[in-house]
Write a protein that holds these residues in place. Structure first.
Motif, mmCIF file in Angstrom:
data_model
loop_
_atom_site.group_PDB
_atom_site.id
_atom_site.type_symbol
_atom_site.label_atom_id
_atom_site.label_comp_id
_atom_site.label_asym_id
_atom_site.label_seq_id
_atom_site.Cartn_x
_atom_site.Cartn_y
_atom_site.Cartn_z
ATOM 1 N N MET A 1 0.842 -1.196 0.000
ATOM 2 C CA MET A 1 0.000 0.000 0.000
ATOM 3 C C MET A 1 0.882 1.253 0.000
ATOM 4 N N ALA A 2 0.519 2.263 -0.801
ATOM 5 C CA ALA A 2 1.296 3.485 -0.882
ATOM 6 C C ALA A 2 1.274 4.216 0.451
ATOM 7 N N SER A 3 2.369 4.941 0.741
ATOM 8 C CA SER A 3 2.452 5.688 1.986
ATOM 9 C C SER A 3 1.560 6.919 1.917
ATOM 10 N N MET A 4 1.294 7.499 3.091
ATOM 11 C CA MET A 4 0.455 8.693 3.148
ATOM 12 C C MET A 4 1.095 9.842 2.373
ATOM 13 N N ARG A 5 2.407 9.927 2.414
ATOM 14 C CA ARG A 5 3.104 11.003 1.706
ATOM 15 C C ARG A 5 2.917 10.858 0.191
ATOM 16 N N ASP A 6 3.044 9.619 -0.308
ATOM 17 C CA ASP A 6 2.875 9.381 -1.746
ATOM 18 C C ASP A 6 1.447 9.687 -2.191
ATOM 19 N N ILE A 7 0.482 9.271 -1.382
ATOM 20 C CA ILE A 7 -0.924 9.518 -1.727
ATOM 21 C C ILE A 7 -1.212 11.015 -1.744
ATOM 22 N N LYS A 8 -0.691 11.719 -0.739
ATOM 23 C CA LYS A 8 -0.915 13.165 -0.658
ATOM 24 C C LYS A 8 -0.276 13.889 -1.838
ATOM 25 N N ARG A 9 0.937 13.450 -2.222
ATOM 26 C CA ARG A 9 1.630 14.069 -3.358
ATOM 27 C C ARG A 9 0.861 13.825 -4.664
ATOM 28 N N ARG A 10 0.382 12.603 -4.835
ATOM 29 C CA ARG A 10 -0.371 12.299 -6.059
ATOM 30 C C ARG A 10 -1.699 13.058 -6.091
ATOM 31 N N LYS A 11 -2.349 13.167 -4.959
ATOM 32 C CA LYS A 11 -3.611 13.909 -4.889
ATOM 33 C C LYS A 11 -3.390 15.381 -5.245
ATOM 34 N N GLY A 12 -2.304 15.958 -4.737
ATOM 35 C CA GLY A 12 -1.995 17.349 -5.060
ATOM 36 C C GLY A 12 -1.728 17.544 -6.546
ATOM 37 N N SER A 13 -1.041 16.572 -7.150
ATOM 38 C CA SER A 13 -0.748 16.656 -8.576
ATOM 39 C C SER A 13 -2.033 16.618 -9.404
ATOM 40 N N ILE A 14 -2.948 15.727 -9.028
ATOM 41 C CA ILE A 14 -4.216 15.616 -9.758
ATOM 42 C C ILE A 14 -5.070 16.864 -9.563
ATOM 43 N N GLN A 15 -5.039 17.441 -8.369
ATOM 44 C CA GLN A 15 -5.791 18.674 -8.125
ATOM 45 C C GLN A 15 -5.260 19.824 -8.985
ATOM 46 N N SER A 16 -3.941 19.872 -9.169
ATOM 47 C CA SER A 16 -3.364 20.906 -10.042
ATOM 48 C C SER A 16 -3.798 20.698 -11.486
ATOM 49 N N THR A 17 -3.806 19.433 -11.918
ATOM 50 C CA THR A 17 -4.261 19.127 -13.276
ATOM 51 C C THR A 17 -5.731 19.476 -13.450
ATOM 52 N N GLN A 18 -6.518 19.207 -12.420
ATOM 53 C CA GLN A 18 -7.945 19.516 -12.482
ATOM 54 C C GLN A 18 -8.184 21.022 -12.633
ATOM 55 N N GLN A 19 -7.394 21.830 -11.956
ATOM 56 C CA GLN A 19 -7.520 23.279 -12.099
ATOM 57 C C GLN A 19 -7.226 23.720 -13.529
ATOM 58 N N ILE A 20 -6.238 23.054 -14.156
ATOM 59 C CA ILE A 20 -5.905 23.388 -15.541
ATOM 60 C C ILE A 20 -7.041 22.999 -16.481
ATOM 61 N N THR A 21 -7.590 21.799 -16.294
ATOM 62 C CA THR A 21 -8.674 21.353 -17.178
ATOM 63 C C THR A 21 -9.928 22.203 -16.994
ATOM 64 N N LYS A 22 -10.174 22.648 -15.772
ATOM 65 C CA LYS A 22 -11.309 23.541 -15.530
ATOM 66 C C LYS A 22 -11.132 24.861 -16.270
ATOM 67 N N ALA A 23 -9.900 25.407 -16.173
ATOM 68 C CA ALA A 23 -9.622 26.670 -16.851
ATOM 69 C C ALA A 23 -9.742 26.512 -18.372
ATOM 70 N N MET A 24 -9.230 25.393 -18.903
ATOM 71 C CA MET A 24 -9.308 25.161 -20.349
ATOM 72 C C MET A 24 -10.753 24.974 -20.805
#
Length: 291
Positions: free
Chosen positions: A1-24
């Motif tokens: 199972m992925a560590s909490m740090r890895d999950i948090k980092r991946r979640k942050g990355s997806i949230q940044s991508t989501q902001q870009i797709t929303k803007a586009m």
């Protein structure tokens, strides 16, 4: 199972991508409204132009003119309208498939490209690009269509190509976009049935007189007709591109939301597991001390 740090980092990355797709998506929505209005306003004119020229030629009787018969060359010139940017779902690939999966011999095809994505895709398939007009696809003008029209008509007149086609995406509404390929030259006269019958031509047979002579009249009419169809294809393609990108970005935003919810659940489970483990260790340590 992925560590909490890895999950948090991946979640942050997806949230940044989501902001870009929303803007586009928002940008595409604004551009779509403007392009949609332009396409709808111009559609009637170009449909009327096509029907008028076809009807005129059908009623004109037998006219011998270079624009009404195939050229000596076996090569086919295809004007391909795509976009300069990706992230628009299948918009660009669907237009390219009209060429790659159509009834065209690759060796006989000369491409007049409008859009970098179409050029990249078709060059990978080994097609020859004769001219590139990608810069005009962002904000197409009638003068841009006239430039392309002059080039293809000149090549047709000089025998470089024997037929001219237009591949583009027709705009029906915000969610429906239809890839199309039209034969521009030689002009196919209305009323010619597949079986060679003349029944369709007998319905409305009014005499057609040309002033000046028919050759001179067609030399003026056909270039305007070709230019109008190219410009109509450009306008509809821009609207279709923004509609396709808006849909693609909306789907990407929704998918990102689902992934964020899933990662949030995974993070909470990992956090709960960590807390449970710490409590277990504290209780075990306290029991060991008391003994």
């Amino acid at each position: 199972m992925a560590s909490m740090r890895d999950i948090k980092r991946r979640k942050g990355s997806i949230q940044s991508t989501q902001q870009i797709t929303k803007a586009m998506k928002l940008v595409s929505t604004v551009k779509l409204q403007r392009a949609k209005q332009r396409a709808e306003q111009s559609r009637d004119y170009f449909n009327c132009m096509y029907e008028t020229v076809a009807s005129m030629l059908a009623k004109a009787g037998s006219i011998s003119h270079p624009y009404l018969k195939a050229g000596d060359s076996a090569r086919k010139g295809i004007i391909v309208i795509t976009s300069n940017r990706g992230l628009a779902g299948g918009y660009n690939s669907n237009v390219a498939k009209l060429i790659t999966q159509g009834d065209f011999n690759k060796a006989d095809v000369q491409l007049y490209i409008i859009g970098k994505k179409g050029r990249e895709s078709l060059e990978r398939h080994g097609y020859n690009v004769r001219e590139d007009y990608s810069d005009m696809v962002e904000e197409p003008l009638y003068s841009d269509a006239m430039e392309v029209s002059k080039k293809v008509l000149n090549d047709f007149a000089q025998g470089e190509i024997g037929e001219i086609y237009l591949a583009y995406t027709g705009f029906k509404n915000t969610v429906v976009h239809e890839p199309k390929i039209l034969k521009l030259l030689p002009v196919e006269m209305e009323g010619q049935a597949d079986d060679g019958s003349t029944a369709a031509r007998q319905e409305s047979r009014a005499p057609m007189n040309f002033e000046p002579a028919d050759d001179k009249a067609l030399d003026m009419i056909i270039p305007k007709y070709i230019t109008s169809l190219i410009f109509g294809g450009l306008v509809e393609s821009v609207a279709s591109e923004n509609g396709a990108r808006m849909q693609a970005m909306d789907s990407a935003t929704s998918n990102a939301e689902e992934m964020i919810d899933h990662l949030t659940l995974m993070y909470n489970r990992a956090r709960q597991g960590s807390i449970t483990q710490e409590l277990t260790e504290i209780i075990a340590g306290a029991n060991a001390i008391s003994i």
